[in-house]
Each structure stands twice: as C-alpha cells, then as structure tokens.
Motif scaffolding. Sequence first.
Motif, PDB file in Angstrom:
ATOM      1  N   ALA A 497      31.128  28.812  33.772  1.00  0.00           N
ATOM      2  CA  ALA A 497      29.669  28.896  33.951  1.00  0.00           C
ATOM      3  C   ALA A 497      29.310  29.949  34.992  1.00  0.00           C
ATOM      4  O   ALA A 497      28.347  30.715  34.819  1.00  0.00           O
ATOM      5  CB  ALA A 497      29.125  27.528  34.366  1.00  0.00           C
ATOM      6  N   ILE A 498      30.089  30.016  36.080  1.00  0.00           N
ATOM      7  CA  ILE A 498      29.853  31.036  37.110  1.00  0.00           C
ATOM      8  C   ILE A 498      30.085  32.431  36.534  1.00  0.00           C
ATOM      9  O   ILE A 498      29.285  33.353  36.751  1.00  0.00           O
ATOM     10  CB  ILE A 498      30.770  30.790  38.323  1.00  0.00           C
ATOM     11  CG1 ILE A 498      30.385  29.482  39.016  1.00  0.00           C
ATOM     12  CG2 ILE A 498      30.685  31.960  39.307  1.00  0.00           C
ATOM     13  CD1 ILE A 498      31.362  29.066  40.105  1.00  0.00           C
ATOM     14  N   ALA A 499      31.187  32.599  35.795  1.00  0.00           N
ATOM     15  CA  ALA A 499      31.489  33.907  35.198  1.00  0.00           C
ATOM     16  C   ALA A 499      30.429  34.298  34.175  1.00  0.00           C
ATOM     17  O   ALA A 499      30.016  35.468  34.103  1.00  0.00           O
ATOM     18  CB  ALA A 499      32.871  33.865  34.544  1.00  0.00           C
ATOM     19  N   LEU A 500      29.984  33.324  33.374  1.00  0.00           N
ATOM     20  CA  LEU A 500      28.941  33.593  32.380  1.00  0.00           C
ATOM     21  C   LEU A 500      27.646  34.029  33.063  1.00  0.00           C
ATOM     22  O   LEU A 500      26.988  34.984  32.638  1.00  0.00           O
ATOM     23  CB  LEU A 500      28.707  32.346  31.534  1.00  0.00           C
ATOM     24  CG  LEU A 500      27.704  32.467  30.374  1.00  0.00           C
ATOM     25  CD1 LEU A 500      28.180  33.485  29.360  1.00  0.00           C
ATOM     26  CD2 LEU A 500      27.524  31.102  29.709  1.00  0.00           C
ATOM     27  N   MET A 501      27.296  33.331  34.139  1.00  0.00           N
ATOM     28  CA  MET A 501      26.114  33.706  34.909  1.00  0.00           C
ATOM     29  C   MET A 501      26.281  35.108  35.489  1.00  0.00           C
ATOM     30  O   MET A 501      25.344  35.916  35.498  1.00  0.00           O
ATOM     31  CB  MET A 501      25.878  32.698  36.029  1.00  0.00           C
ATOM     32  CG  MET A 501      24.566  32.887  36.781  1.00  0.00           C
ATOM     33  SD  MET A 501      23.139  32.550  35.749  1.00  0.00           S
ATOM     34  CE  MET A 501      23.332  30.775  35.518  1.00  0.00           C
ATOM     35  N   GLY A 502      27.483  35.403  35.955  1.00  0.00           N
ATOM     36  CA  GLY A 502      27.755  36.731  36.493  1.00  0.00           C
ATOM     37  C   GLY A 502      27.651  37.819  35.446  1.00  0.00           C
ATOM     38  O   GLY A 502      27.164  38.919  35.720  1.00  0.00           O
ATOM     39  N   GLY A 503      28.125  37.509  34.235  1.00  0.00           N
ATOM     40  CA  GLY A 503      28.013  38.491  33.158  1.00  0.00           C
ATOM     41  C   GLY A 503      26.569  38.799  32.828  1.00  0.00           C
ATOM     42  O   GLY A 503      26.183  39.961  32.664  1.00  0.00           O
ATOM     43  N   LEU A 504      25.756  37.753  32.718  1.00  0.00           N
ATOM     44  CA  LEU A 504      24.333  37.943  32.437  1.00  0.00           C
ATOM     45  C   LEU A 504      23.643  38.684  33.579  1.00  0.00           C
ATOM     46  O   LEU A 504      22.804  39.566  33.353  1.00  0.00           O
ATOM     47  CB  LEU A 504      23.660  36.591  32.205  1.00  0.00           C
ATOM     48  CG  LEU A 504      24.057  35.862  30.913  1.00  0.00           C
ATOM     49  CD1 LEU A 504      23.573  34.420  30.945  1.00  0.00           C
ATOM     50  CD2 LEU A 504      23.482  36.589  29.696  1.00  0.00           C
ATOM     51  N   TYR A 505      24.003  38.318  34.806  1.00  0.00           N
ATOM     52  CA  TYR A 505      23.380  38.946  35.978  1.00  0.00           C
ATOM     53  C   TYR A 505      23.732  40.428  36.056  1.00  0.00           C
ATOM     54  O   TYR A 505      22.850  41.281  36.216  1.00  0.00           O
ATOM     55  CB  TYR A 505      23.852  38.229  37.243  1.00  0.00           C
ATOM     56  CG  TYR A 505      23.439  38.891  38.526  1.00  0.00           C
ATOM     57  CD1 TYR A 505      22.122  38.831  38.978  1.00  0.00           C
ATOM     58  CD2 TYR A 505      24.373  39.579  39.306  1.00  0.00           C
ATOM     59  CE1 TYR A 505      21.741  39.441  40.167  1.00  0.00           C
ATOM     60  CE2 TYR A 505      24.002  40.183  40.493  1.00  0.00           C
ATOM     61  CZ  TYR A 505      22.691  40.111  40.922  1.00  0.00           C
ATOM     62  OH  TYR A 505      22.319  40.720  42.102  1.00  0.00           O
ATOM     63  N   SER A 506      25.007  40.769  35.943  1.00  0.00           N
ATOM     64  CA  SER A 506      25.417  42.168  36.084  1.00  0.00           C
ATOM     65  C   SER A 506      24.865  43.038  34.965  1.00  0.00           C
ATOM     66  O   SER A 506      24.476  44.186  35.191  1.00  0.00           O
ATOM     67  CB  SER A 506      26.948  42.270  36.134  1.00  0.00           C
ATOM     68  OG  SER A 506      27.534  41.797  34.934  1.00  0.00           O
ATOM     69  N   THR A 507      24.790  42.471  33.749  1.00  0.00           N
ATOM     70  CA  THR A 507      24.267  43.275  32.639  1.00  0.00           C
ATOM     71  C   THR A 507      22.761  43.465  32.720  1.00  0.00           C
ATOM     72  O   THR A 507      22.216  44.378  32.109  1.00  0.00           O
ATOM     73  CB  THR A 507      24.650  42.638  31.288  1.00  0.00           C
ATOM     74  OG1 THR A 507      24.476  43.599  30.243  1.00  0.00           O
ATOM     75  CG2 THR A 507      23.777  41.426  30.957  1.00  0.00           C
ATOM     76  N   SER A 508      22.071  42.616  33.486  1.00  0.00           N
ATOM     77  CA  SER A 508      20.608  42.746  33.592  1.00  0.00           C
ATOM     78  C   SER A 508      20.212  44.054  34.249  1.00  0.00           C
ATOM     79  O   SER A 508      19.147  44.605  33.949  1.00  0.00           O
ATOM     80  CB  SER A 508      20.027  41.559  34.374  1.00  0.00           C
ATOM     81  OG  SER A 508      20.438  41.586  35.727  1.00  0.00           O
ATOM     82  N   PHE A 509      21.054  44.584  35.134  1.00  0.00           N
ATOM     83  CA  PHE A 509      20.741  45.862  35.774  1.00  0.00           C
ATOM     84  C   PHE A 509      20.723  47.001  34.753  1.00  0.00           C
ATOM     85  O   PHE A 509      20.024  47.995  34.933  1.00  0.00           O
ATOM     86  CB  PHE A 509      21.776  46.181  36.861  1.00  0.00           C
ATOM     87  CG  PHE A 509      21.672  45.316  38.080  1.00  0.00           C
ATOM     88  CD1 PHE A 509      20.699  45.547  39.031  1.00  0.00           C
ATOM     89  CD2 PHE A 509      22.548  44.256  38.275  1.00  0.00           C
ATOM     90  CE1 PHE A 509      20.600  44.743  40.161  1.00  0.00           C
ATOM     91  CE2 PHE A 509      22.460  43.452  39.395  1.00  0.00           C
ATOM     92  CZ  PHE A 509      21.478  43.694  40.341  1.00  0.00           C
ATOM     93  N   LEU A 510      21.509  46.837  33.697  1.00  0.00           N
ATOM     94  CA  LEU A 510      21.650  47.901  32.694  1.00  0.00           C
ATOM     95  C   LEU A 510      20.973  47.539  31.373  1.00  0.00           C
ATOM     96  O   LEU A 510      21.231  48.181  30.352  1.00  0.00           O
ATOM     97  CB  LEU A 510      23.135  48.184  32.449  1.00  0.00           C
ATOM     98  CG  LEU A 510      23.981  48.463  33.690  1.00  0.00           C
ATOM     99  CD1 LEU A 510      25.414  48.767  33.302  1.00  0.00           C
ATOM    100  CD2 LEU A 510      23.406  49.603  34.506  1.00  0.00           C
ATOM    101  N   SER A 511      20.105  46.527  31.408  1.00  0.00           N
ATOM    102  CA  SER A 511      19.421  46.121  30.179  1.00  0.00           C
ATOM    103  C   SER A 511      18.235  47.037  29.915  1.00  0.00           C
ATOM    104  O   SER A 511      17.076  46.639  29.936  1.00  0.00           O
ATOM    105  CB  SER A 511      18.974  44.653  30.285  1.00  0.00           C
ATOM    106  OG  SER A 511      20.091  43.800  30.235  1.00  0.00           O
ATOM    107  N   GLU A 512      18.567  48.294  29.687  1.00  0.00           N
ATOM    108  CA  GLU A 512      17.581  49.321  29.400  1.00  0.00           C
ATOM    109  C   GLU A 512      17.983  50.039  28.121  1.00  0.00           C
ATOM    110  O   GLU A 512      19.161  50.074  27.756  1.00  0.00           O
ATOM    111  CB  GLU A 512      17.494  50.319  30.559  1.00  0.00           C
ATOM    112  CG  GLU A 512      17.116  49.680  31.887  1.00  0.00           C
ATOM    113  CD  GLU A 512      16.974  50.713  32.999  1.00  0.00           C
ATOM    114  OE1 GLU A 512      17.370  51.880  32.780  1.00  0.00           O
ATOM    115  OE2 GLU A 512      16.468  50.363  34.078  1.00  0.00           O
ATOM    116  N   THR A 513      17.022  50.649  27.479  1.00  0.00           N
ATOM    117  CA  THR A 513      17.286  51.264  26.181  1.00  0.00           C
ATOM    118  C   THR A 513      18.356  52.337  26.263  1.00  0.00           C
ATOM    119  O   THR A 513      19.215  52.447  25.382  1.00  0.00           O
ATOM    120  CB  THR A 513      15.989  51.861  25.604  1.00  0.00           C
ATOM    121  OG1 THR A 513      14.984  50.846  25.573  1.00  0.00           O
ATOM    122  CG2 THR A 513      16.211  52.388  24.209  1.00  0.00           C
TER     123      THR A 513
END
Length: 706
Positions: A497-513
């Motif tokens: 769950a921590i790793a999954l949260m980390g994956g979502l968190y880190s990818t949010s910085f690059l969630s651009e077109t």
Amino acid sequence: MKLKNILVLMVVVSLLFSFGALHERFNIEKGLKEYNYILDLDEMEKLADDSDKSLEYWLGFFKGLGAGYVSLNEETLYSMIEDGKSLSVDIVGDLEKEYEKYSSLPESIKNDMKDGNVDKFDLIVKIHDSETFDFVCNGLKNRYDEDFYRVYEEENNYVVLDGSYEDMIYTDAVKYLDIDGTGIINVNNPVSSKLLLIGIGYDMEKYSLLEASGLKILFRPINYSRYSDKIVDNFIDSINTLNPEQRYVLFYGKEVAGYPSGMGKLSQYMRDKGIVPVMIESGEQREHLVQSGLDSLVESLDYSAIRAFTMWDFIRERIGYYNYAGAEEIENSLYRAITERNIRFIYFKPYMDGDLNYSDNEQLYVDSFASLEERLQAHGIILGEPSDMGNTSNSIVDTFIMSLGIVAIGIYLINGLVSMRSKTNIALAAAAVSLFGLLTYLKPDLAKVTFALLGAVCFSSLAAYVLAREGMKIGNGDLGIFGCMSKAARILVVCTAIALMGGLYSTSFLSETKFMLEMDIFRGVKISQIIPIAAMIVFYLEIIYKDKDDSIIKMAKRVMMSDIKIIYVVIGLVLAYVGYIYISRTGHETSVQPSDIEMISRNFLERVLPARPRTKEFLIAFPALYAMVYFLNKGFKILGGIMSVGAVIGLASIVNTFSHIRSPLYLSVVRSGFSLAFGIVLGCVALVVIDMAYKTFCRYKESLDA
C-alpha cells in the motif's frame, strides 16, 4: 504540534494536491478509447507484388478487417525509378569522369557546366517520356524556387537540380596506404545525392486507386529545408484541393514539412483545420522517432498529438514464435502497444515469413485482427477515430505543494535512524522547502522530474523502513508456519500500500500531456531501484541486526566476525545474480532479454488477466518477504537480511511501474493488485517448501549428532 503530526499533515496536503493532478490525467486516459490502422501503401504494393492478388484486392481486404486509413507518400526521383518510370539520374561529378555519358549530354548543359552554372554537386535527370517529364516539372514548380532547377525541354527532356555539398551521400572513409602500409589519406567517396529523395508530387493514379478503395487517405509530405516555406504552401494546397477531410498527418523523413521557416504557417493551418500530428514510437519503445520540428510543432498545437506504433521488421517476422501456430506474437506486440503505451494508431505493414517474404496467408491476418479487437474490447478500446490527448499540466504552485511530501518523508526517515532535536528538524525542513521552492520557480520542468525521482525513492525507502520495523517485532520461534503466513501477509499488504501510494504520488508530478506523449520522460529509473536496496540494508542493520548496546563500530565488528554458513553464501550469490538481472533489465536500453519460457508465461498471463503482474514482484520479491519473516522467526538474522533485500526489490518495482507515464493509471494499479494477490499465494507456497526443507535439515543434523 508534535513533529510527527506536522510531517503527517505535510504528506496529507501534498497527496491531496497530487490526486488532483492524477484526476485530470485519468479523465484524459478515459477518453482515449479508439484505435485504428494506417496501411503503408509502399508495403502494400510489395505484398501485392509478392502474391497473386492485386493491390486493389489487398486494400479492400484490410479495409474489411477494420483498417481505416492508408498513407500516400510524395513521389521522389528514387521512388519513381523503383516504380519503373522512364527516367535516369546522374551526379554531375560522376558524369565528368565518364566520357561516354558526358559526351551524350546536350551542348546547352555542357556549356552551363563550363560556365559554372552547373557544378559537380548537381543532379542531372534525363526523362524519356513526356508524361513523366510534365509530372516532374510541375512538381518542382509547385514546391521549389526557380533557382533550384533548370529545365532543358528542347533537348531530350533534361532537368538539372542544384545540389550542394550537404546534399551528397558518402561512403564510410576509405584509407589509402603507401607501400609500407602507412595511411596517407582518408577519402569519403560520394555515391548518391539526397536530391533523389526530395518530394516531387503525389501520384494521381495511386490517389485515384486509394480513393476508390474507401480508405481515408493521409498525405505524407517530404520536406527540403532550403525551400520549406513553399513546401508548406504546396502541402496546404494539396489537402485543400484533393483531401479536405484529412484530420491526421504522418510526416515523412527526418523533418516536418515546413521546417524551419514554414513552421508557423503549418502550425496555424493545422490548428485551424483541426489536423493532428501522429508521432511514431521509436524502436526502443521509448519516446518517438526524431523529426526536426516535430516537438516544437506539437508544443505550438498545445500538445495535440497521437502516438503511433510502426511494425518494425523484427516485429512482423514473428510468425510461429514461442510455440504459437500463427501470428499471435505479432498480435501480442500490438496489444501491448495499445493497452500499455497509449498507442492509438498502428502503422501497419504486412507480416513476413522466415525467408523475409511477404506473407499472403489471409487467415493469419483475419485471426490476429479479430483476436486483437476482442482483447481490446475488454479494456473498453474499440476501432474508430483516435483522439488526441488534449493538454494538461501542473502549475508551479501545485508542484511546490506536492513536493512537501518528499520533505516530510525524508525527515521522518532520517529521524528513524538518527535522533535529532526539534530545532535541527525545523532548520532542515526550512532549508529543503526553500530549495524546492526556488527550483520549482526557476526550473519548473527540471523540478517536476527531480521531484518524481525523489518521491519514488522516498516512498520505496519508507516501505523498506516499515518492513524493517515490522521485522523487528517478530520474536524467536513465537510463530508457527501459519502464524508466519499471516504476519507476512499483513506486512506485505501494508508495504505494498505504501509503495502503491508512492507510485501514484511520484507519477503525479509527471501527469502532463508532454510526458504522456513521451516528449519528456521519467529519468533515473535505475537510481530509483538501487537506493531503496541500499536503504533496506541500512535499516535492517540498524533496526534488526544491531543489539541495544551496540555502537556502529561494535556492530560492524560483529558483522565481520560472524560465522557464515555455506548456505548463506549460496543464497547470497543467487540473490546477487537475481539483483544483477533485475537492474540490467530495468529500462529500455538493455541487452538482457527475457527467456522463451518467461515470454510464454507472460503471454499466457496477458491473455487471461486484464494486466500482467510483474514477474520479479510476485515470483521473487514477495515470496522473499515471506521467507524473511520465517527466518527471523527462527532467529536466522543473516538469512532474514538477505531476504529483506529481495523483498524490497518488489516494493521498489511497484513504484517504478508508475514511472512509465505512457501507461494508463488504471492498468498500473491493476497490475500491482495482481502482483500482491499472486505474491500472497506464492509466498505461502514458498513457506511450506522452506519449512519442509528446514525440518528435513534438522532431522539430518540430529542424525549426524547421534
């Protein structure tokens, strides 16, 4: 407020903002539900030549299978020669060395050569029929200035193109030696000219044939940078006159039409007409093929673009691969491109058999097209008109607030190892926040990539820290095998769950077109895998292996003087090899490829599951976590430490799954969920096997002692 509460608040606020960015990205991905095929006309012609069916037949055949588009390249002197047109081409520099060819030239061309109006870099084209001559002359007139070409119509239909040194195509340098074998000079011999590849015009016979096929035609213009502005004018006129419904463009060659001087005009026209550029993914399955001007064009269109997958030769040769009867592995490649990499156009080329002949086995195409369509429907993806992604990006303020979570987790982990005073923590946090704010303001793009990497490292390390803390609570022999299974499952769920949260968190910085289009990418993949492993070793030694009264020096001595059993060495070497393979296979530029057995297993999982779980997670790392719990319960701290390193590989892998920004969010989440489920099952199996092996070893040891 206590430090812990402040850090938790920082993490919560940063996660809330990151979820906002993820929500926008999810909405974009939700709208990308249609894909289609663009047939390569040149390849379709070769298929027709290699079979007993006509080009018209094959175009109709693939249209019946669902293909909606076909590309029409501009003709070049080279393509016209390949098509058997009545023309011949020579470089002036070569003609000057061949007396017979030179003497056959018209006197007017010879005089221009003597006067310097025609030089050795120019191209002489002799055209043997009036229809081809008119086509070439009209094409040159519509695309290039008059100073580029000379027409000698009155003398056997010659055309001379004004070449330059930059237009020449050379062989590799040839070294000339003296009698002693000493190199004297290196010479690059010209063998051809790029002028053979400039656009001349669209073949109207081909255009009429394609129009009759019912497929939508995509004109593919060829750029020549010396006259790029006029080339754009011609491209615009060609679409307005012949193909006003064209809504996508796939540029041909190394440059975008209009590069460099006509880019503004091209961009405005495409924006007004709603024409979307198509970007072909590179052979490494990362980013796209480099075409000068393409990135700036897409940026000027607010990142309105569509990703395409071209069928490289090594892909379309995969008939009968991995014990398949037909083209299933080719289909698998297309399936992965569409579901995992947001590809929405397949630039389709016919399959090839083992002898590099074009396959005319119609059933192969029928089966793979139908199977692919059925499999994609499970993801809600259907044949249709592909959509561009639209444009989304994170603001400077959002990026900065999101970065606060990195500061909080970093300070928490440091305090987990070294106790620091409140003032020190406040000073450290203030310095980090100030640095992050400055970086975000001055270099926002660099900040996003940096924060994505730091976020991945921090959450992976946090999962490793929690794993070590939970491992510390395991008593010697307190748990039976079912107790170990239960304990390991709880730890695995929490850490995942921590790793999954980390994956979502880190990818949010690059969630651009631009990242989803892979115009920019996540960097530091290997670093994000290695640092958590190093962190796990530190956490394990400090939290589990270190005695209460140990200093660092005492612990180091104890580690160095420990009795190392051969079994520890064997397991360590095996894990080291697995780690080497793991790191080597991370990323795209790697020579370490999966085995045939692994590929067959992967293909099976892809066909029965919505998303294939990662092998290193459920097959290696998560069972290693179960083994860690078992060995710690038995008091084998060294074996437990070895297994903890294996376990953290899987936790870092989950975070890394989300660093592939082109992969849809839901797919990464589902993939991680299946890894967890499979890992729990295989972890239990691993414990049963380990327990049986341990009991057998104990009985054997007792028999020796007796």
